[in-house]
Design a protein around this motif. Sequence first.
Motif, PDB file in Angstrom:
ATOM      1  N   PRO A 579      -2.892 -14.757   9.835  1.00 29.52           N
ATOM      2  CA  PRO A 579      -3.584 -14.288   9.169  1.00 29.52           C
ATOM      3  C   PRO A 579      -4.357 -15.329   7.360  1.00 29.52           C
ATOM      4  CG  PRO A 579      -0.518 -14.387   8.357  1.00 29.52           C
ATOM      5  CD  PRO A 579      -0.599 -14.857   9.193  1.00 29.52           C
ATOM      6  N   TRP A 589      -5.700  -8.130   7.020  1.00 28.75           N
ATOM      7  CA  TRP A 589      -6.199  -7.385   8.006  1.00 28.75           C
ATOM      8  C   TRP A 589      -7.430  -6.048   8.373  1.00 28.75           C
ATOM      9  CZ3 TRP A 589      -4.979 -11.259  10.981  1.00 28.75           C
ATOM     10  CH2 TRP A 589      -4.511 -11.210  11.296  1.00 28.75           C
ATOM     11  N   VAL A 591     -10.271  -4.711   8.572  1.00 29.89           N
ATOM     12  CA  VAL A 591     -11.669  -4.687   9.340  1.00 29.89           C
ATOM     13  C   VAL A 591     -13.038  -3.528   9.534  1.00 29.89           C
ATOM     14  CG1 VAL A 591     -12.971  -5.272  11.976  1.00 29.89           C
ATOM     15  CG2 VAL A 591     -10.805  -6.436  10.529  1.00 29.89           C
ATOM     16  N   LEU A 624      -3.194 -12.763  17.079  1.00 25.62           N
ATOM     17  CA  LEU A 624      -4.941 -12.113  16.217  1.00 25.62           C
ATOM     18  C   LEU A 624      -5.109 -13.244  14.970  1.00 25.62           C
ATOM     19  CD1 LEU A 624      -6.064  -9.470  15.959  1.00 25.62           C
ATOM     20  CD2 LEU A 624      -4.565  -8.876  14.259  1.00 25.62           C
ATOM     21  N   SER A 625      -5.590 -13.759  14.777  1.00 22.22           N
ATOM     22  CA  SER A 625      -5.952 -14.644  13.115  1.00 22.22           C
ATOM     23  C   SER A 625      -7.164 -14.006  12.550  1.00 22.22           C
ATOM     24  CB  SER A 625      -6.586 -16.598  14.148  1.00 22.22           C
ATOM     25  OG  SER A 625      -7.387 -15.959  14.865  1.00 22.22           O
ATOM     26  N   ALA A 626      -7.268 -14.135  11.113  1.00 21.58           N
ATOM     27  CA  ALA A 626      -8.346 -13.888  10.481  1.00 21.58           C
ATOM     28  C   ALA A 626      -9.272 -15.386  10.206  1.00 21.58           C
ATOM     29  CB  ALA A 626      -7.787 -13.511   9.314  1.00 21.58           C
ATOM     30  N   ILE A 646     -12.255 -11.630  12.470  1.00 18.63           N
ATOM     31  CA  ILE A 646     -10.949 -11.339  12.805  1.00 18.63           C
ATOM     32  C   ILE A 646     -11.429 -12.485  14.078  1.00 18.63           C
ATOM     33  CG2 ILE A 646      -9.668 -10.043  13.832  1.00 18.63           C
ATOM     34  CD1 ILE A 646      -9.297 -10.734  11.233  1.00 18.63           C
ATOM     35  N   ARG A 712     -15.546  -9.017   9.969  1.00 16.90           N
ATOM     36  CA  ARG A 712     -14.875  -7.949   8.464  1.00 16.90           C
ATOM     37  C   ARG A 712     -16.073  -7.233   8.831  1.00 16.90           C
ATOM     38  NH1 ARG A 712     -10.084  -8.985   6.936  1.00 16.90           N
ATOM     39  NH2 ARG A 712      -9.612 -10.825   7.637  1.00 16.90           N
TER      40      ARG A 712
END
Length: 724
Positions: A579, A589, A591, A624-626, A646, A712
């Motif tokens: 995150p 998370w 989106v 999964l990275s923001a 994302i 996003r």
Amino acid sequence: MSVFSDPVAALGFLQGQNGPGAPRLVILHQDAFAGSEGADKLEAWLQALQDLSVAHLPVLLHGGLEGPLLVRLFRVGLCDALSLPVEQHHWLNLLIRVEKRMQLRQQKRMLLEDNSHAQDLLRELKDSLGEVYDRNAGDLLQAQETLESVNRRLTHDMEELSLLYRFGRELSQACNWDEVLGRILAELGEFLGANGATLVLKSAVGGAFRARRTWGWEDGSWDRILLDLEQDTKVAIGEKLLEWGVLGDAATVTSVDGPTGGKVIALPLDHQGLRLGFLLVLFPSPDLALLARGRFLPFLQAVQVVLAEEVAGAQMLDRIRDIGLFNARVLETVSSGIWVFDESGTTVYCNRAGQEMLAGSAVPAGDPSAFLYRIGRGRLADAVGPGDDFPELVSDGRLRVDGQEGLLMPFLRDGAGGVFQGGGEMTSLDGEIVPVAVRSSLMAGQSRNQTWMVIVAEDQRERRQLEHERMRVDQLRGLVEMSATLAHEIRNPLMGLSAQAELLADQLAEGDPRGRYIDVITREVDRINSTIDRMLNYTRPYHPELAAGDILTPVRDALDLCRSRAEARGAELDLDLKPLAGADVARGWTVVLDSGQFKQVLLNLLLNAVDAVPPCKGRIVLELSASSAVDLPAPEGKGRFLAPGIIIKVRDNGPGFGDGVQERIFRPFFTTKSSGTGLGLSLCHKIVTAHGGNITALREGDTTVFRVVLPRAAAAPSRMEVAE
């Protein structure tokens, strides 16, 4: 000629000869003053000689005296000196110098005598003039009064000239006339003894007259006077200015009745047959108006000329400025890059599109009027580009054209008539090579003998992209038609096969071993139908049903659906969440996406990874990275921009793909599997692109990575800078 060996005796002889007459040449020998005190004796002897009434000319014959001693002797009267032995030409030169010295002294004596005589004459003339002055004192006083009157008139005329000069200078130098006009009208009114003044001009060509500036005048009272002037035909007769600003007759100054019994002098301002306006001067009484008209008529006519010329010049400058601003706006809005170069190849002008092409990014919009001063490096570089390192198109070798041999400028100039038209490439500041269509032509320079060059470069990237898109659309159109035909032609016999298989299955007894063949037929028919469905889904237009939601939901669903198949393969399937630091956990998370379609993308990527990893040794990680700023394509396909988003990465330790596969991996019907259809990854690319994101495939060490980037938000800016 007398000769003496004793200096004292010689001095006595000269004293005896002292009296009126010509000076004598006295030749002294150094030996006559021998001894330790000889120099002092010689100096004293020369001083005594100077005290005589006749200025004799002493000449010293010496055997090489030092310079400082000779200087002392010259200061006390020594005329000349010769070093022994003396040659004949030395004697001749001496005699010539002495002769000139004697002539000068004779002339000086005569001048003194003439001066004395002149002083006597001057004294006589002074006495005579004194008598004349006494006799004519009255005439002199009268002349003095006349001169004072003329001086006062000249002073008044100088004040008028000073006012005219100051009016013209201030009007020609002022950027805004409001303050200057107010001051000029006030000074003019006070100088004329008026109590009000108004400058009336036309608001536009063919428009009505309006007060431009007013001093000491009641608001609105000039309207009636102006109406009278426009209706009075007498004002329009004989009021034209002759050429070069010389006024015609005195009728150019017209008097009309003013408010409250006053009188107004109206000066029409005409230029080249056009009535530009009026200068209205209000006097408190008709007598004062008539007095001012008679006294200041030439001055008022000069003011009329100055104002008419300045108003006409200002209106012409306004029209030129409007034309210049219009041209600037046109040039700044043209999508093609436009450059003007001088004979050395230095940029004289570059429009905004050209700057953006060279910079490789958007350039902030500037003042359109600054285009007149926007010139290249070395000449106000800060007005051209984003900094001092902004490149030159020609001298920095940023442009090459097709067929170019040698330097660019001579190549373009050598074209027929100095005109070139063809293709080329431009290298931007960030190193990107931009395909361009180039047109060049020659133009007249700033001076008479200069020839400048205009280069117009049109960015071909969008055109080529559109051409590529058109070809792709043509291919898709053919694919759609082929898919519809194939679906129709294949599904009809498949329906028959499926129906016949069901009839055969009903006729077989339960447990009949031939039933497994019927099951194989049914499964293959279903697989073909599924392939046809995927092909039709790819060819149909896709519009995602976007909604804000937690992306972890489709991610976990896809992992759960693939987990049993991964376990059967003996592969590990993990989730790695990264995150954004400091972000809200509950909304970190969130989106905007089509959750069902995006889950299909994840399923395709994960199932491909399961099939690619080695049995019992495979490892698959969904990362999964923001991020607060991800690189995304602009919606119009022009450039890129940064926005919060994302990043999804599917990693596997499979063998990856060979050379040349990476460029074709997302094309429809391209597959490396023996049983694949080649539509899975192309469908993933279509779905991700419809979400405003992008998908790429790459190798990182020993792992294969499929990287998906999503914004996003559903909407993105049409064009922004990509931060370095």
